[in-house]
Enzyme design. Structure first.
Site, mmCIF file in Angstrom:
data_model
loop_
_atom_site.group_PDB
_atom_site.id
_atom_site.type_symbol
_atom_site.label_atom_id
_atom_site.label_comp_id
_atom_site.label_asym_id
_atom_site.label_seq_id
_atom_site.Cartn_x
_atom_site.Cartn_y
_atom_site.Cartn_z
ATOM 1 N N PHE A 1 28.112 -12.600 64.773
ATOM 2 C CA PHE A 1 27.102 -13.265 63.991
ATOM 3 C C PHE A 1 25.722 -12.664 64.099
ATOM 4 C CE2 PHE A 1 30.003 -16.883 63.764
ATOM 5 C CZ PHE A 1 30.147 -16.999 62.329
ATOM 6 N N ASP A 2 24.944 -12.677 63.099
ATOM 7 C CA ASP A 2 23.573 -12.112 63.283
ATOM 8 C C ASP A 2 22.923 -13.891 63.541
ATOM 9 O OD1 ASP A 2 20.841 -11.183 62.783
ATOM 10 O OD2 ASP A 2 20.862 -11.922 60.823
#
Length: 217
Positions: free
Chosen positions: A9-10
């Protein structure tokens, strides 16, 4: 729909909405640099890319002034900006479900690593995140493709389509593609939807509900 064993994930614009914290930190930095008269909408363009790129591109700061502006940003952010932040609705439930399914989760962010770690600990996301990698202090490792590559290397993961990066900017999509993994763009963050779709991600989620459907399939 793909089945993903590992999810990268960002952070900003993907897991959490840090708009106010980033904007307030930028305003402080620009005030200290005696930069005024700008359209505040330009500040949203800082969310996602490395800070250095933003100051140079949008305000034309020299390399020396850029370093100083980044220091001012971090001064304010370290005290106040990092906690002016909230997870998007449904994100904590998504992380819990993915964890229950045995998915392995990581964070790759262009944010300074020490701040990113404070954020995921504050919201107790660290119970689900195996590893977080962010930018180093001098931004020598601030590009998303390099950060994703570090996650893969440190976890001894061989790039495959069962590994997916999830983010809200073209930097996330390009970073995933350069590392030969699957890509998923989210439309609820800070990225421009037209630019995101033009980047041809493997998947696109308009909101957290769609993200849930894709990742838990």
């Amino acid at each position: 729909m793909g089945i993903f064993s590992h999810i990268i994930f960002d952070l900003d614009g993907t897991l959490t909405d840090n708009t106010q914290g980033i904007k307030n930190s930028l305003k402080y930095a620009l005030q200290q640099m005696h930069v005024d008269g700008y359209d505040e909408n330009i500040l949203e363009r800082f969310i996602g890319p490395p800070l250095q790129w933003g100051f140079q591109t949008h305000f034309g700061l020299s390399e020396r002034d850029t370093k100083l502006a980044v220091e001012y940003f971090r001064e304010f952010y370290g005290e106040n900006g990092w906690h002016q932040n909230d997870p998007y609705d449904g994100i904590m439930e998504l992380l819990a479900e993915l964890d229950a399914q045995g998915k392995k989760m990581y964070v790759a962010t262009a944010k300074l690593e020490k701040f990113a770690n404070k954020i995921i600990r504050h919201f107790e996301m660290d119970r689900y995140i195996i590893q977080l990698k962010g930018a180093d202090y001098h931004a020598k490792k601030a590009t998303k493709d390099v950060i994703i590559e570090e996650v893969l290397s440190m976890q001894q993961l061989v790039p495959s389509k069962e590994i997916i990066v999830v983010g809200d900017t073209v930097y996330d999509i390009d970073g995933g593609r350069k590392n030969a993994i699957s890509t998923l763009a989210v439309g609820y963050g800070f990225g421009n939807e037209e630019e995101l779709r033009a980047a041809n991600p493997d998947y696109f989620a308009e909101d957290v509900d769609e993200l849930y459907e894709i990742l838990t399939a």
